[in-house]
Design a protein around this motif. Structure first.
Motif, PDB file in Angstrom:
ATOM      1  N   GLU A  81       0.854  -1.389   0.044  1.00 43.68           N
ATOM      2  CA  GLU A  81       0.037   0.137  -0.169  1.00 43.68           C
ATOM      3  C   GLU A  81       0.875   1.189   0.027  1.00 43.68           C
ATOM      4  O   GLU A  81       0.664   2.296  -0.695  1.00 43.68           O
ATOM      5  CB  GLU A  81      -1.046  -0.074   1.144  1.00 43.68           C
ATOM      6  N   GLU A  82       1.837   1.102   0.844  1.00 44.01           N
ATOM      7  CA  GLU A  82       2.884   2.305   0.915  1.00 44.01           C
ATOM      8  C   GLU A  82       3.506   2.511  -0.578  1.00 44.01           C
ATOM      9  O   GLU A  82       3.535   3.767  -1.078  1.00 44.01           O
ATOM     10  CB  GLU A  82       4.115   1.957   1.889  1.00 44.01           C
ATOM     11  N   ARG A 137       2.277   1.686  -3.576  1.00 42.29           N
ATOM     12  CA  ARG A 137       1.079   2.184  -4.315  1.00 42.29           C
ATOM     13  C   ARG A 137       0.720   3.412  -4.225  1.00 42.29           C
ATOM     14  O   ARG A 137       0.749   4.229  -5.118  1.00 42.29           O
ATOM     15  CB  ARG A 137      -0.258   1.033  -4.117  1.00 42.29           C
ATOM     16  N   GLN A 138       0.818   4.004  -3.004  1.00 39.15           N
ATOM     17  CA  GLN A 138       0.469   5.482  -2.714  1.00 39.15           C
ATOM     18  C   GLN A 138       1.511   6.010  -3.211  1.00 39.15           C
ATOM     19  O   GLN A 138       1.474   7.185  -3.849  1.00 39.15           O
ATOM     20  CB  GLN A 138       0.394   5.634  -1.187  1.00 39.15           C
ATOM     21  N   GLU A 139       2.769   5.843  -3.158  1.00 36.97           N
ATOM     22  CA  GLU A 139       4.101   6.396  -3.225  1.00 36.97           C
ATOM     23  C   GLU A 139       3.883   6.536  -5.011  1.00 36.97           C
ATOM     24  O   GLU A 139       4.276   7.670  -5.485  1.00 36.97           O
ATOM     25  CB  GLU A 139       5.236   5.701  -2.823  1.00 36.97           C
ATOM     26  N   ASN A 140       3.649   5.275  -5.617  1.00 35.14           N
ATOM     27  CA  ASN A 140       3.671   5.215  -6.989  1.00 35.14           C
ATOM     28  C   ASN A 140       2.447   6.232  -7.632  1.00 35.14           C
ATOM     29  O   ASN A 140       2.751   7.055  -8.586  1.00 35.14           O
ATOM     30  CB  ASN A 140       3.269   3.990  -7.443  1.00 35.14           C
ATOM     31  N   GLU A 141       1.484   6.441  -6.907  1.00 37.94           N
ATOM     32  CA  GLU A 141       0.334   7.303  -7.308  1.00 37.94           C
ATOM     33  C   GLU A 141       0.922   8.764  -7.208  1.00 37.94           C
ATOM     34  O   GLU A 141       0.677   9.656  -8.005  1.00 37.94           O
ATOM     35  CB  GLU A 141      -0.863   6.931  -6.384  1.00 37.94           C
ATOM     36  N   ARG A 142       1.502   9.122  -6.234  1.00 40.83           N
ATOM     37  CA  ARG A 142       1.662  10.451  -5.944  1.00 40.83           C
ATOM     38  C   ARG A 142       2.757  10.999  -7.079  1.00 40.83           C
ATOM     39  O   ARG A 142       3.012  12.011  -7.651  1.00 40.83           O
ATOM     40  CB  ARG A 142       2.448  10.679  -4.406  1.00 40.83           C
ATOM     41  N   GLN A 202       1.427  11.353 -10.388  1.00 35.03           N
ATOM     42  CA  GLN A 202       0.644  12.748 -10.361  1.00 35.03           C
ATOM     43  C   GLN A 202       1.842  13.610 -10.385  1.00 35.03           C
ATOM     44  O   GLN A 202       1.467  14.626 -11.337  1.00 35.03           O
ATOM     45  CB  GLN A 202      -0.192  13.100  -9.064  1.00 35.03           C
ATOM     46  N   THR A 223       1.500  17.389  -5.317  1.00 39.20           N
ATOM     47  CA  THR A 223       0.653  16.411  -6.515  1.00 39.20           C
ATOM     48  C   THR A 223      -0.253  17.283  -7.341  1.00 39.20           C
ATOM     49  O   THR A 223      -0.869  16.752  -8.428  1.00 39.20           O
ATOM     50  CB  THR A 223       0.096  15.105  -5.766  1.00 39.20           C
ATOM     51  N   GLU A 281      -2.053  21.130  -0.384  1.00 37.89           N
ATOM     52  CA  GLU A 281      -1.686  20.105   0.530  1.00 37.89           C
ATOM     53  C   GLU A 281      -1.308  20.731   1.938  1.00 37.89           C
ATOM     54  O   GLU A 281      -0.672  21.785   2.083  1.00 37.89           O
ATOM     55  CB  GLU A 281      -0.401  19.197   0.011  1.00 37.89           C
ATOM     56  N   GLU A 310       4.954  14.600   0.798  1.00 41.34           N
ATOM     57  CA  GLU A 310       5.697  13.568   1.031  1.00 41.34           C
ATOM     58  C   GLU A 310       6.911  13.609  -0.246  1.00 41.34           C
ATOM     59  O   GLU A 310       8.222  13.588  -0.078  1.00 41.34           O
ATOM     60  CB  GLU A 310       5.200  12.077   0.970  1.00 41.34           C
TER      61      GLU A 310
END
Lengths: 303, 175
Positions: A101-102, A104-109, A112, A160, A263, A269
């Motif tokens: 999940e970490e 995935r979220q980092e990848n998403e950010r 973006q 982002t 943000e 991050e």
């Protein structure tokens, strides 16, 4: 003798020392207020900020680890009645899931940020936030890129979903970014739909205010606010946020609008430090002017 | 420099407070309120050892706090120095061997420092209102500082008093 932490000398020596330190404090405060961003005391702040950056990173990492451990312990407690083998397996899965999940979220950010970079034709460098403000009166973060990577004071910093702040100090490997939500920030801005001009300022509440609007300027909820590039403080044409509330009616000279910030400091991050963008005439990254609303007087970053 | 055990204890405590301020304080913020470990430590030392507390420790820690942030350098150094002096003098005069008096002085001094810092920022041109400075920073931060100071106080009292050769530990009593 005079440098003892607990002075046991005569009362006279102690009083003289006290008076001396008070005078030194006042002198430093005066010098700091009068000198520019390149002054000795400003540079000293940048140096100290860079020196303690690794310690900030350790603290942030430990905090993140403690949160993960707390979550994992909570999950284990919830499964206390199941078989130990299943609990262990479950814990392992939870750990793997949390890690995925970490990622995935980092990848998403990061995706973006890349999208944002492509959309605006941004030339810049990505950076990781490694430290939050050390005091309550600052809205600044420390990033892991510095002058070695081309990062200098005055450069615009994006999150982002848009502009989040500006570099106010940089050393070789780290830089300090003052967020838009800091009361000392000021960014010249325009409302995208009506082209009404104003200045976006931060506040202690953590809100952004679009101020210095013309009395007849058209501003309504939902309008997108972007940087205007006036004064060269921020790169032109980058999204700051969306108007969520207008304080007074059209025609009122003192009206202002509340803009939703992109943000908060705690949520940041990864960021993108902008060297230049499409449509930017290059004056936004010159490292001068408009960094501090306080320094610029009424005009803030737009002056 | 006179390296007594008491000075070493105070210096080590200061080092720990600096580490806490840099590494821990940003991560334990509650909304806008962030604890000021350095202020809490300076005040507890001033109250725990009112006759021995000098101006160098508060000045040094205040200056370090200024250098860690982006506010005016010298501002917190001045306020720490004055607050430490005021707190130690007040406690030396008002101490009645109860826990109330150090607590009251800690609360008053924390609040005074945070509020005066807000006023200093406004005076130096920071575009914030005094009411905002009071409600959004000074008050919540002072409360947080007090909580930290209350946790530190018994520990510092024991360490500082224990390190001093000429007197036993001060144990405040609840009345």
């Amino acid at each position: 003798m005079a440098l003892n932490f607990q002075q046991r000398g005569s009362a006279l020596v102690r009083r003289v020392l006290l008076a001396f330190l008070v005078v030194v404090s006042l002198a430093m405060t005066t010098v700091y207020a009068r000198e520019g961003d390149d002054g000795t005391l400003h540079r000293a702040q940048a140096v100290v900020s860079g020196a303690v950056a690794p310690l900030k990173l350790v603290g942030a990492t430990a905090s993140s680890g403690a949160q993960t451990a707390s979550d994992a312990l909570g999950d284990l407690a919830a499964d206390a009645d199941t078989l130990s083998e299943l609990r262990a397996y479950n814990a392992e899965l939870v750990e793997q899931y949390a890690q995925m999940e970490e990622y995935r979220q980092e990848n998403e950010r990061l995706r973006q940020l890349v999208d944002l970079k492509d959309t605006y034709g941004i030339e810049g460098v990505g950076a990781r936030v490694i430290g939050n403000p050390a005091g309550a009166w600052d809205q600044t973060v420390t990033i892991d890129k510095g002058t070695d990577d081309g990062v200098g004071t005055g450069l615009t910093v994006m999150g982002t979903s848009g502009v989040v702040g500006q570099v106010v100090a940089a050393d070789a490997r780290t830089a300090t970014v003052r967020l838009l939500t800091d009361p000392k920030s000021g960014a010249a801005a325009i409302v995208q739909s009506s082209r009404a001009q104003g200045v976006v300022r931060g506040s202690l509440e953590g809100l952004l205010y679009l101020e210095d609007l013309e009395a007849d300027a058209e501003v309504s909820e939902g309008d997108v606010v972007v940087t205007s590039g006036l004064g060269g403080s921020y790169t032109r044409g980058l999204v700051i946020g969306t108007v969520v509330k207008v304080d007074a009616k059209q025609g009122d000279s003192s009206r202002r609008a509340v803009v939703s910030p992109n943000e908060s400091a705690s949520a940041l991050e990864e960021v993108l430090v902008v060297f230049s963008a499409l449509g930017d005439d290059g004056d936004g990254a010159d490292g001068n002017g408009g960094v501090d609303a306080a320094d610029d007087g009424e005009g803030g970053g737009a002056s | 420099m006179n390296l007594t055990r008491e000075n070493v204890v105070v210096a080590v405590g200061a080092l720990v407070a600096v580490v806490l301020q840099v590494a821990v304080a940003p991560n334990v913020a509650i909304f806008a309120a962030q604890p000021n470990f350095l202020l809490a430590y300076v005040l507890t030392v001033a109250i725990a050892n009112p006759l021995g507390a000098g101006p160098v420790l508060p000045f040094a820690l205040g200056l370090l706090f200024d250098l860690l942030g982006t506010g005016p350098v010298g501002g917190m150094a001045l306020l720490f120095t004055l607050a430490s002096l005021a707190a130690s003098r007040a406690f030396a005069v008002l101490d009645n061997d109860t826990l109330f008096m150090p607590l009251a002085i800690l609360v008053a001094a924390s609040f005074a420092v945070e509020m005066l810092y807000g006023i200093l920022l406004v005076a130096l041109g920071s575009p914030v209102g005094l009411a905002d400075a009071f409600f959004y920073r000074a008050l919540p931060c002072a409360l947080y500082d007090c909580v930290v100071a209350l946790v530190l106080y018994p520990l510092v009292v024991r360490l500082v008093s224990g390190a001093a050769q000429d007197r036993g530990p001060r144990t405040p009593r609840l009345r």
